[in-house]
Design an enzyme around this catalytic site. Sequence first.
Site, PDB file in Angstrom:
ATOM      1  N   ALA A  12      40.350   7.166   4.507  1.00 27.87           N
ATOM      2  CA  ALA A  12      40.894   8.525   4.540  1.00 27.87           C
ATOM      3  C   ALA A  12      42.323   8.557   3.988  1.00 27.87           C
ATOM      4  CB  ALA A  12      40.867   9.065   5.968  1.00 27.87           C
ATOM      5  N   SER A  40      36.147   5.849   1.039  1.00 29.42           N
ATOM      6  CA  SER A  40      36.553   7.252   0.880  1.00 29.42           C
ATOM      7  C   SER A  40      35.500   8.227   1.401  1.00 29.42           C
ATOM      8  CB  SER A  40      36.835   7.530  -0.601  1.00 29.42           C
ATOM      9  OG  SER A  40      37.573   8.742  -0.726  1.00 29.42           O
ATOM     10  N   CYS A  44      34.651  11.483  10.224  1.00 27.92           N
ATOM     11  CA  CYS A  44      34.390  12.465  11.276  1.00 27.92           C
ATOM     12  C   CYS A  44      33.027  13.114  11.105  1.00 27.92           C
ATOM     13  CB  CYS A  44      35.439  13.567  11.260  1.00 27.92           C
ATOM     14  SG  CYS A  44      37.105  12.937  11.128  1.00 27.92           S
ATOM     15  N   ASN A 314      44.915  12.586   6.519  1.00 32.08           N
ATOM     16  CA  ASN A 314      45.010  13.209   5.207  1.00 32.08           C
ATOM     17  C   ASN A 314      46.411  13.726   4.932  1.00 32.08           C
ATOM     18  OD1 ASN A 314      42.596  13.794   3.239  1.00 32.08           O
ATOM     19  ND2 ASN A 314      41.735  13.490   5.286  1.00 32.08           N
TER      20      ASN A 314
END
Lengths: 568, 568
Positions: A12, A40, A44, A314
């Site tokens: 992430a 990548s 979740c 992120n």
Amino acid sequence: MSQHVVVIGAVALGPKAACRFKRLEPDSKVTMVDQSDLISYGGCGIPYFVSGDVSDASQLQSTSFHMVRDATFFRDVKDIDVLINTGVLSIDRNSKTVRVKNVLTRREEDLSYDQLVLATGSLPKRLPIPGAGLKGVFTVSNLNEAMAIKQGLAGGEVEKAVVIGAGAIGLEMAEALADLWGIETTLIEVADQILPGIVSPNMARMAQHHLEENDVAVRLEETVRALHGTDRVEKVTTDKGSIDADMVIMAVGVAPNSDLARAAGLEVLANGAIVVNDRMQTSDPLIFAGGDCVAVANLLTGKPGYFPSGSLANRQGRVIGTNLAGGNSRFEGAVGTFIIKVFEMSLASAGMSLKTAKAEGYDALSVFVSQFDRAHFYPEKGLMYMEIIVKRGTEKVLGVQGLGGMSDAVFARVNAVAAILKYGPTTADISNLELLYAPPFSAAMDIVNALGNTAENVLRGKNKLIDVDQFAKWWQDRDGSEAVFLDCRGWGNAKPFAEKYPDDWKSIPQDELKKRMDEVPKDKPVVLICNTGVRSYEAQLNLRQRGITDTFNLQGGMATVKKWGLDI
Amino acid sequence: MSQHVVVIGAVALGPKAACRFKRLEPDSKVTMVDQSDLISYGGCGIPYFVSGDVSDASQLQSTSFHMVRDATFFRDVKDIDVLINTGVLSIDRNSKTVRVKNVLTRREEDLSYDQLVLATGSLPKRLPIPGAGLKGVFTVSNLNEAMAIKQGLAGGEVEKAVVIGAGAIGLEMAEALADLWGIETTLIEVADQILPGIVSPNMARMAQHHLEENDVAVRLEETVRALHGTDRVEKVTTDKGSIDADMVIMAVGVAPNSDLARAAGLEVLANGAIVVNDRMQTSDPLIFAGGDCVAVANLLTGKPGYFPSGSLANRQGRVIGTNLAGGNSRFEGAVGTFIIKVFEMSLASAGMSLKTAKAEGYDALSVFVSQFDRAHFYPEKGLMYMEIIVKRGTEKVLGVQGLGGMSDAVFARVNAVAAILKYGPTTADISNLELLYAPPFSAAMDIVNALGNTAENVLRGKNKLIDVDQFAKWWQDRDGSEAVFLDCRGWGNAKPFAEKYPDDWKSIPQDELKKRMDEVPKDKPVVLICNTGVRSYEAQLNLRQRGITDTFNLQGGMATVKKWGLDI
């Protein structure tokens, strides 16, 4: 000035930091290293992949425009090199090199870096119990493991499953198993509520009832002792009994994956989280870290906080990318936010729970209200439930929680309060919070404003509450209790209860109360009951005016009692 | 100390102030006065009553527990006297009396007060045009008028309707007429967009297209000159033509109803709004005012603002109730928020639009993005559209807007930004805004965060945009234009356009761009196009790296072009 940035971890934060940096410094070189071949992806999303909502693992790896983010994608589209199946053995900060090893070829090499990013994430905790290594026992740690779980389910091998741990991942996995695969699912939690440390016992109880309505068996205050089976897992034993299981999901929390950082001499907290400043730099200014492996400031307590979240990862990744390119971007910390879908229910929190607030030393209390999510005259609406945690004296807001259906109504309210928490709002700020208003979306006096109003009334002694838990205890003990129960709703609502319990359940509609004041028992505490707590508050004021002060308003009213699944 | 409080106006703020005060001071006396017999109703619900979503007017007058809030209710339940059908002729501040007159009996009397509340609300503006007094011509000013409108509709007398004014009430009424009654509806607006002064031309255009998709004819930049008919209205003439109409709704805005205040010598602004301090006191400290008849601070400009809203009225009412009882509650002002349902679309704003910001002297710009409202891998999701208005230099956020479907997703995002606007956030605060995250509710990098990121990139010159309006002009003028159009999406998406317009629409997927750089025209500005603006931004960076800098990223991408209803 061209430089070489090495990024360890490509799930992430790693890719986000790498891509942001490359957008700012396209002439520099980036190498991302990951021990897996799957990179990548939206971790979740794993429970939704397991459930089948997301049909294919590649969807979790894809961009919104359906390109799979594999090593080729990063090379061709992002001009970023990725070494997959590559573990990192050590970091040498003096020579600025990273020792890596291909897990397939076992070849080792050194990568030199100008700046380094640690995006090593978290590792699932595993219970150190016998049988933990049996087949059919999983954690939910990465996409490879998720694929193994789904393969097991799709093979029809699983009829009964046990999920250990009723945190977010445990709940999401229990739903995935029970709802879409129809598996007989038991959720075991060592604490006395689901989602301990996240939501209040009240919210937890309502969500638990909803889980049970959807055929998930919930067992609280139960400790798993061992897993049994010859090759595959067959049975779970606890301190209270045993449960058959063809699959066991261990979802007992995560810990920062920071061994590499610690071995390199970087500053690491006792809980394993890497220490970073608000530029996301570790104690070595050439090494950045972010995501599930770091601590950031808890903006409510000022202390270091651990907030594993794909969303924070992120945002922190972008900050790191900017700073790698010489920028000065800051990540100031987090208040801690949470939302989960539980079947057809949404449950959210921001900031501290009451228990956490008390543990932090705050003289805090919580107040709970229920109200429609839209104008009450608007045809499509749902009841929702909110709780606020406030500090006595200053009336500062420490946290907020919400529960409702799946309309984003809870998401909307808790988002708005979460957004202002770092600014230190008081109950007055919540009373006057300027939420958007139109009847199809909200009420003129929205539940958030009502929550602030109620909290203020309670703090100033105008509204004396009891919670459903206390109500349930008094009701169960009603023969020996000194309290009486007074239903303030119209006779139509009160009738079934008043007729069923003529000695215990008294009915005086609030609008008749002033004329029927003589009927109110004055020798015992009176529990005032209506549907949501509004009329019972009004009744409490009416009684107080007549000198009857030993009254308790049932907060959240019968709507909440029903949501608890209490059989009254 | 017992006192007598008189409240003038019994719709929204009046009852709220009265009830709050009585809860705090039950032994004091309150008299509420209203010229109508219908009181304490949700005026914002009128369009839903007209449409039939709310079947009965009494629902707008009811509590959430189905008690009708009439004079009897206030007397029996709230211990508040209400004089209905009673107008107020004057206020005598010296003798502290109010002269009232029963509109039925014509009897006059004086009411003495210790404290007074002005809750006189607003009055709908009426165009001073010939025929405005014809039967079938309505404003949407109160429940009595709404009942007359509905009666007309239910009688089947109306086949064609004209709504004058494309503000919130005009749009809601147009939907009510067209959607549920199937009436041929025309919406006429004098400005060059719907919702002028509220949302951007871009948002307005998308909503307008949606209105048109739902059979509402929208006519902009058109001025109504007269209404015609013998007894009932039959025709509307404008500066551009004429339209048959059996019903005309005038929804051209509201003005504060403050004649009484002005006559009493209270301070009133030029726009008619009564001046109050943050305790909601007028220039006479014994007289409070709130709701649609007052100005409160605009928390963004610091100037007085006029924000007619049932939600503000309710919150201000509570503040007044507290202060009447000797409390010290504050209403600090508002940033201005707005949300509307337009058929299956939701449209919201908070703070200033770009036009307003520029009029206020800010060196501002706006940035627009489109993105899914949930994790892009989650099966149920919808595209949404957001715009942010920021000040150059400080990067301070001045406003935000959102458009999407009916899932509360827009409500949730604009709510969160609205909540922090008064704290003076910058784009960095939006980039890092801590929104709740789980795939069924949001994206790890939510559209709000993306909006902050994009705004920052634009402000720092990293992302050079054009909007759909400019794109549409260049495209229409493509034969004479100096620009070329480069589609950065995969060939599957680009093909229909590239094949239809081989000379004008070039296709190079972004992931192939580096290898096909030679194909990019270098002698003309290049408009870069993808579905939402993410890949075209990436392409812009790729081109810049190769020295091709005369490029424009189409903000919001083809998703927005489609939402505009442009035929390309």
